[in-house]
Motif scaffolding. Sequence first.
Motif, PDB file in Angstrom:
ATOM      1  N   HIS A  44       8.456  39.362  -1.661  1.00 50.58           N
ATOM      2  CA  HIS A  44       7.281  39.645  -2.446  1.00 50.58           C
ATOM      3  C   HIS A  44       6.076  39.604  -1.511  1.00 50.58           C
ATOM      4  CE1 HIS A  44       9.754  38.935  -5.986  1.00 50.58           C
ATOM      5  NE2 HIS A  44      10.067  37.740  -5.526  1.00 50.58           N
ATOM      6  N   PHE A  45       5.331  40.696  -1.421  1.00 50.24           N
ATOM      7  CA  PHE A  45       4.102  40.707  -0.647  1.00 50.24           C
ATOM      8  C   PHE A  45       3.000  40.169  -1.565  1.00 50.24           C
ATOM      9  CE2 PHE A  45       4.585  43.985   2.969  1.00 50.24           C
ATOM     10  CZ  PHE A  45       5.818  43.491   3.289  1.00 50.24           C
ATOM     11  N   LEU A  46       2.293  39.179  -1.088  1.00 45.33           N
ATOM     12  CA  LEU A  46       1.225  38.569  -1.871  1.00 45.33           C
ATOM     13  C   LEU A  46      -0.092  38.707  -1.127  1.00 45.33           C
ATOM     14  CD1 LEU A  46       3.034  35.253  -2.874  1.00 45.33           C
ATOM     15  CD2 LEU A  46       2.871  37.354  -4.205  1.00 45.33           C
ATOM     16  N   GLY A  47      -1.084  39.236  -1.811  1.00 40.11           N
ATOM     17  CA  GLY A  47      -2.418  39.305  -1.240  1.00 40.11           C
ATOM     18  C   GLY A  47      -3.166  38.023  -1.566  1.00 40.11           C
ATOM     19  N   PRO A  48      -4.416  37.928  -1.118  1.00 41.81           N
ATOM     20  CA  PRO A  48      -5.212  36.739  -1.406  1.00 41.81           C
ATOM     21  C   PRO A  48      -5.275  36.459  -2.912  1.00 41.81           C
ATOM     22  CG  PRO A  48      -6.320  38.142   0.177  1.00 41.81           C
ATOM     23  CD  PRO A  48      -5.144  38.916  -0.327  1.00 41.81           C
ATOM     24  N   GLY A  49      -4.902  35.257  -3.327  1.00 40.45           N
ATOM     25  CA  GLY A  49      -4.969  34.847  -4.719  1.00 40.45           C
ATOM     26  C   GLY A  49      -3.784  35.264  -5.570  1.00 40.45           C
ATOM     27  N   ASP A  50      -2.829  36.001  -5.018  1.00 40.15           N
ATOM     28  CA  ASP A  50      -1.704  36.487  -5.826  1.00 40.15           C
ATOM     29  C   ASP A  50      -0.696  35.400  -6.182  1.00 40.15           C
ATOM     30  OD1 ASP A  50      -2.578  39.099  -6.006  1.00 40.15           O
ATOM     31  OD2 ASP A  50      -1.425  39.770  -4.266  1.00 40.15           O
ATOM     32  N   GLU A  51      -0.522  34.400  -5.329  1.00 38.14           N
ATOM     33  CA  GLU A  51       0.514  33.399  -5.591  1.00 38.14           C
ATOM     34  C   GLU A  51       0.268  32.640  -6.888  1.00 38.14           C
ATOM     35  OE1 GLU A  51       3.002  29.798  -3.445  1.00 38.14           O
ATOM     36  OE2 GLU A  51       1.704  31.073  -2.238  1.00 38.14           O
ATOM     37  N   GLU A  52      -0.977  32.467  -7.250  1.00 38.81           N
ATOM     38  CA  GLU A  52      -1.270  31.754  -8.493  1.00 38.81           C
ATOM     39  C   GLU A  52      -0.717  32.484  -9.717  1.00 38.81           C
ATOM     40  OE1 GLU A  52      -5.607  32.595 -10.058  1.00 38.81           O
ATOM     41  OE2 GLU A  52      -5.644  32.435  -7.873  1.00 38.81           O
ATOM     42  N   TRP A  53      -0.469  33.797  -9.589  1.00 43.86           N
ATOM     43  CA  TRP A  53       0.056  34.582 -10.705  1.00 43.86           C
ATOM     44  C   TRP A  53       1.588  34.657 -10.707  1.00 43.86           C
ATOM     45  CZ3 TRP A  53      -3.428  35.188 -14.238  1.00 43.86           C
ATOM     46  CH2 TRP A  53      -4.757  35.259 -13.870  1.00 43.86           C
ATOM     47  N   ALA A  54       2.227  34.168  -9.643  1.00 41.71           N
ATOM     48  CA  ALA A  54       3.693  34.182  -9.583  1.00 41.71           C
ATOM     49  C   ALA A  54       4.243  33.221 -10.648  1.00 41.71           C
ATOM     50  CB  ALA A  54       4.170  33.764  -8.199  1.00 41.71           C
ATOM     51  N   SER A  55       5.387  33.572 -11.192  1.00 44.76           N
ATOM     52  CA  SER A  55       5.989  32.721 -12.218  1.00 44.76           C
ATOM     53  C   SER A  55       6.475  31.409 -11.621  1.00 44.76           C
ATOM     54  CB  SER A  55       7.170  33.439 -12.873  1.00 44.76           C
ATOM     55  OG  SER A  55       8.255  33.532 -11.957  1.00 44.76           O
ATOM     56  N   THR A  56       6.633  30.418 -12.466  1.00 35.29           N
ATOM     57  CA  THR A  56       7.158  29.125 -12.034  1.00 35.29           C
ATOM     58  C   THR A  56       8.534  29.294 -11.414  1.00 35.29           C
ATOM     59  OG1 THR A  56       5.900  28.019 -13.767  1.00 35.29           O
ATOM     60  CG2 THR A  56       7.752  26.801 -12.807  1.00 35.29           C
ATOM     61  N   ASP A 115      10.764  31.380  -0.377  1.00 35.93           N
ATOM     62  CA  ASP A 115      11.059  31.865   0.975  1.00 35.93           C
ATOM     63  C   ASP A 115      10.910  33.376   1.095  1.00 35.93           C
ATOM     64  OD1 ASP A 115      11.579  29.271   1.790  1.00 35.93           O
ATOM     65  OD2 ASP A 115      13.751  29.461   1.533  1.00 35.93           O
ATOM     66  N   ALA A 116      10.841  34.066  -0.027  1.00 37.12           N
ATOM     67  CA  ALA A 116      10.689  35.522  -0.016  1.00 37.12           C
ATOM     68  C   ALA A 116       9.224  35.954  -0.134  1.00 37.12           C
ATOM     69  CB  ALA A 116      11.499  36.146  -1.155  1.00 37.12           C
ATOM     70  N   PHE A 117       8.309  35.004  -0.231  1.00 42.09           N
ATOM     71  CA  PHE A 117       6.886  35.327  -0.315  1.00 42.09           C
ATOM     72  C   PHE A 117       6.361  35.664   1.079  1.00 42.09           C
ATOM     73  CE2 PHE A 117       5.816  32.474  -4.243  1.00 42.09           C
ATOM     74  CZ  PHE A 117       6.600  33.272  -5.039  1.00 42.09           C
ATOM     75  N   GLU A 118       5.715  36.796   1.212  1.00 43.05           N
ATOM     76  CA  GLU A 118       5.058  37.202   2.449  1.00 43.05           C
ATOM     77  C   GLU A 118       3.572  37.330   2.131  1.00 43.05           C
ATOM     78  OE1 GLU A 118       6.315  37.529   5.458  1.00 43.05           O
ATOM     79  OE2 GLU A 118       8.379  37.155   4.794  1.00 43.05           O
ATOM     80  N   HIS A 119       2.771  36.499   2.745  1.00 44.39           N
ATOM     81  CA  HIS A 119       1.329  36.511   2.489  1.00 44.39           C
ATOM     82  C   HIS A 119       0.653  37.544   3.391  1.00 44.39           C
ATOM     83  CE1 HIS A 119       1.320  33.058  -0.217  1.00 44.39           C
ATOM     84  NE2 HIS A 119       2.331  32.646   0.514  1.00 44.39           N
ATOM     85  N   VAL A 120      -0.062  38.463   2.765  1.00 41.49           N
ATOM     86  CA  VAL A 120      -0.767  39.512   3.482  1.00 41.49           C
ATOM     87  C   VAL A 120      -2.253  39.176   3.446  1.00 41.49           C
ATOM     88  CG1 VAL A 120      -1.232  41.985   3.615  1.00 41.49           C
ATOM     89  CG2 VAL A 120       0.973  41.180   2.743  1.00 41.49           C
ATOM     90  N   LYS A 121      -2.835  39.058   4.613  1.00 44.90           N
ATOM     91  CA  LYS A 121      -4.249  38.681   4.695  1.00 44.90           C
ATOM     92  C   LYS A 121      -5.156  39.840   4.282  1.00 44.90           C
ATOM     93  CE  LYS A 121      -3.565  35.287   8.274  1.00 44.90           C
ATOM     94  NZ  LYS A 121      -3.941  34.777   9.571  1.00 44.90           N
ATOM     95  N   LYS A 122      -6.297  39.470   3.756  1.00 51.31           N
ATOM     96  CA  LYS A 122      -7.293  40.445   3.317  1.00 51.31           C
ATOM     97  C   LYS A 122      -7.691  41.371   4.464  1.00 51.31           C
ATOM     98  CE  LYS A 122     -11.823  40.765   1.125  1.00 51.31           C
ATOM     99  NZ  LYS A 122     -12.944  40.032   0.544  1.00 51.31           N
ATOM    100  N   GLU A 123      -7.767  40.825   5.681  1.00 55.62           N
ATOM    101  CA  GLU A 123      -8.153  41.626   6.843  1.00 55.62           C
ATOM    102  C   GLU A 123      -7.170  42.780   7.076  1.00 55.62           C
ATOM    103  OE1 GLU A 123      -9.958  37.745   6.890  1.00 55.62           O
ATOM    104  OE2 GLU A 123      -7.818  38.211   7.018  1.00 55.62           O
ATOM    105  N   LEU A 124      -5.878  42.522   6.859  1.00 53.40           N
ATOM    106  CA  LEU A 124      -4.885  43.589   7.010  1.00 53.40           C
ATOM    107  C   LEU A 124      -4.997  44.586   5.863  1.00 53.40           C
ATOM    108  CD1 LEU A 124      -2.491  44.964   8.348  1.00 53.40           C
ATOM    109  CD2 LEU A 124      -0.987  43.415   7.086  1.00 53.40           C
ATOM    110  N   LEU A 125      -5.111  44.085   4.639  1.00 56.52           N
ATOM    111  CA  LEU A 125      -5.200  44.975   3.480  1.00 56.52           C
ATOM    112  C   LEU A 125      -6.383  45.931   3.572  1.00 56.52           C
ATOM    113  CD1 LEU A 125      -4.345  42.536   0.566  1.00 56.52           C
ATOM    114  CD2 LEU A 125      -2.894  44.357   1.479  1.00 56.52           C
ATOM    115  N   GLU A 126      -7.463  45.468   4.191  1.00 57.99           N
ATOM    116  CA  GLU A 126      -8.676  46.275   4.285  1.00 57.99           C
ATOM    117  C   GLU A 126      -8.886  46.863   5.672  1.00 57.99           C
ATOM    118  OE1 GLU A 126     -11.793  43.751   2.838  1.00 57.99           O
ATOM    119  OE2 GLU A 126     -10.955  43.708   0.816  1.00 57.99           O
TER     120      GLU A 126
END
Length: 84
Positions: free
Chosen positions: A1-13, A21-32
């Motif tokens: 799962h690619f997660l942008g800034p603030g996305d993890e809070e919306w992931a289900s429990t 372990d499948a979460f990949e955090h994508v930084k805002k700098e890359l997205l923009e």
Amino acid sequence: HFLGPGDEEWASTKAKETQKDAFEHVKKELLESDVVSKAFDKAGESRILGTQRTPDWKERVAEMAARRNFLQVRYADAVYVVGW
């Protein structure tokens, strides 16, 4: 799962408990970044059609986490899509 800034809070429990372990955090700098922006714009110009191509289409698409989704789809070996 690619997660942008603030996305993890919306992931289900369940996802947080079993798929962390499948979460990949994508930084805002890359997205923009310039590279992602150019690729995203090129894809959007060929895929946003007809009445959807309003003067504000880029702003509307930006509100849909579309850049994160775009990267995720471009990185994937296969994509399963469900429409409703």
